[in-house]
Scaffold this active site. Sequence first.
Site, mmCIF file in Angstrom:
data_model
loop_
_atom_site.group_PDB
_atom_site.id
_atom_site.type_symbol
_atom_site.label_atom_id
_atom_site.label_comp_id
_atom_site.label_asym_id
_atom_site.label_seq_id
_atom_site.Cartn_x
_atom_site.Cartn_y
_atom_site.Cartn_z
ATOM 1 N N SER A 174 0.847 -1.162 0.123
ATOM 2 C CA SER A 174 0.003 0.084 -0.017
ATOM 3 C C SER A 174 1.000 1.397 0.063
ATOM 4 O O SER A 174 1.740 1.269 -0.757
ATOM 5 C CB SER A 174 -0.961 -0.120 1.481
ATOM 6 O OG SER A 174 -1.942 0.934 1.044
ATOM 7 N N ASP A 189 -8.512 -6.138 -5.117
ATOM 8 C CA ASP A 189 -8.055 -4.880 -4.831
ATOM 9 C C ASP A 189 -8.539 -3.819 -5.408
ATOM 10 O O ASP A 189 -7.984 -3.796 -6.732
ATOM 11 C CB ASP A 189 -6.442 -4.831 -4.489
ATOM 12 C CG ASP A 189 -5.999 -3.466 -3.987
ATOM 13 O OD1 ASP A 189 -6.740 -2.466 -3.893
ATOM 14 O OD2 ASP A 189 -4.785 -3.397 -3.519
ATOM 15 N N HIS A 221 -7.629 -5.221 -0.834
ATOM 16 C CA HIS A 221 -6.482 -4.427 -0.496
ATOM 17 C C HIS A 221 -5.825 -4.817 0.717
ATOM 18 O O HIS A 221 -4.748 -4.841 0.660
ATOM 19 C CB HIS A 221 -6.853 -2.865 -0.521
ATOM 20 C CG HIS A 221 -5.751 -1.944 -0.281
ATOM 21 N ND1 HIS A 221 -4.547 -1.966 -1.067
ATOM 22 C CD2 HIS A 221 -5.170 -1.349 0.879
ATOM 23 C CE1 HIS A 221 -3.750 -1.261 -0.901
ATOM 24 N NE2 HIS A 221 -3.855 -0.892 0.423
#
Lengths: 385, 385
Positions: free
Chosen positions: A158, A324, A357
């Site tokens: 991320s 995601d 995610h």
Amino acid sequence: MSDGETAGDILEAGAEGAVLASPAPLRLESGAVIDGLEIAYCTYGRLNAERSNAVLVCHPLTLDQHASGRHPKTGKAGWWSQVAGPGRPLDTDRYFVICANVLSGCGGTTGPGSIDPATGEPYGMKFPVVTVADMVRAQALLLDALGIERLFAVVGGSMGGMQVLQWAADYPERMFSAVCIGAAPRHSAQNIAFHEVGRQAIMADPYWRGGDYARQGVRPEKGLAVARMAAHITYLSEAALQRKFGRELQRDGLSWGFDADFQVESYLRHQGAAFVDRFDANSYLYITRALDYFDLAAAHGGSLAEAFRRARDVRFGVFSFSSDWLYPTPESRQIVRALNAAGARASFVEIETDKGHDAFFLDEPVLHAALAGFLASAAQARGLA
Amino acid sequence: MSDGETAGDILEAGAEGAVLASPAPLRLESGAVIDGLEIAYCTYGRLNAERSNAVLVCHPLTLDQHASGRHPKTGKAGWWSQVAGPGRPLDTDRYFVICANVLSGCGGTTGPGSIDPATGEPYGMKFPVVTVADMVRAQALLLDALGIERLFAVVGGSMGGMQVLQWAADYPERMFSAVCIGAAPRHSAQNIAFHEVGRQAIMADPYWRGGDYARQGVRPEKGLAVARMAAHITYLSEAALQRKFGRELQRDGLSWGFDADFQVESYLRHQGAAFVDRFDANSYLYITRALDYFDLAAAHGGSLAEAFRRARDVRFGVFSFSSDWLYPTPESRQIVRALNAAGARASFVEIETDKGHDAFFLDEPVLHAALAGFLASAAQARGLA
């Protein structure tokens, strides 16, 4: 470093909860300068004699330097304990793992909640806007202080993955390999939009007080909780929400009111409430801003390949998750194409999962296996036993 | 109806801004009863002698009865003017189009902002929670008052499409055809989650005052704006946001602050600000709650086909949009499968567009053509000239 501790001690035994007081001011991309910079960090494992086994873990938006071990405040396992620890893919019996709280964070590194040396009061909104490049520059200062010239790997998911990309652009000579998980080379319009909702929720809270809440002894808890709830939805896939909660109720029957009737409502409220206990609203504003400003190609004349031009000798592992929707797989593919165009070696795996995610720090065995495989191969190439 | 107007006048000439004062109390699904129910509605076109050309348009969450013509408050064209009007797919030279503000709305139909006859003050949170079935029941009362036994069509997008499905379940004998656009047979966990964020944003606003803001002369504008901003992202596709805004800036260069640097931020802020001018926060709470409670299969023993069992003679048109991630195409396919299982005739079209959920009221020629074609075929079957 903490009182009485030396860099030597830390390299030898690891340090959970160390703080580096940087001797030099940090000049930011904006031109602003931070004096009295402090960087809070943890290390796990031991640096080898050749100083060749150090791995920098870059943390995501709302987490901190406690990637492994136990978090001193919550008592819970570090956020990436499944990945970083003895016998884990990031094996701390083998690697010296470093994780530092990002610049503008609230885990001990200098941020909007820190005392402004110019006034003796918390910065609040007087803190300068920072960028991902500034975060990375602060990490490089920490490595200087620890005497680590070149990392075996820089690893992150991320926002951590964005820092990895920034490392490759800015300090390719200081890294042997790079692992970028569930990230993107720039923030999209939708990414910016969700962050803006969160910021507006915080700023709409009357206890935010123009960012001056710390001095006034209040906290914009409701606004921060709403920001977290909105963001949290983007971290999960629709399928995962459906699988975990569907339309399951909290009790038998509907309340015919505005209590949390559905389990997913209760879950979200809990996410919001738990977040305000561990995170600072102004840090949330600054870190989301840094992410929105992130656009690696734009910073290199519009060419992502150009950003990686000096990184052609770095070995890259790029991982994405099929569900995601925050930073979807095409964003990772774009990174891989640019790396290829720059002449860098890149392995790419899209991991099939419905976890969305957040899969990068959940129990996702395929990721762990892929990561272990990539690192083992890189370690062999680096000549690490 | 307005003073001095009769049902006959309205059927003859159309009525923009009429209000029906229902003589009978409305018993709700919860068991609560609303006395003094008022239903605000508009009609366009003329009812034919056979009373067979009436079309009920069901409006989406944040819109109102002004589907065509000009909105009396904003002066702007009705929200579905591209679809409903002379020579449009819903041709008001041909059909008698009715659109009523939903129960719990803020366009004149009884809702939380109305005066509670029991206290003489605004209901606020004393207003009973309503359901989509209750909204539809109120519409049926309006048709009773207008003397319309059977509709040629019930048509709606988004929440309007859910009302269409509810009509088919509850009053199949009162409709010849049905058009359901960009909707779903139930609210998913993700749908509920986004609504809950909006509700929490409103309730976090200190000016909400437990829903009693109207009596106290304030308005929870910031909370409602945040709710709108979060919801608005779900109405657009990522591709549309990227196409419209990308990372374009408001001015030359970054502000290095928290102003709206990016056009998408400015756009969202504008969406929030404009919404609070035209919508009521408590209505937003109640309508989102009605949607979250919506689950047509659950209300029919877990079988969606069972919900449509009595609707097998209704001709259905079901339309979805390829980039709608709020109510994605598989939800529409599920509706079609259930209709088929119930023995009903259903046409289904997925429209390729990057406009996302909001495509149903934007300039989407393929939808307009498909809608015109479906209605023409149904009109022929109905024997409408």
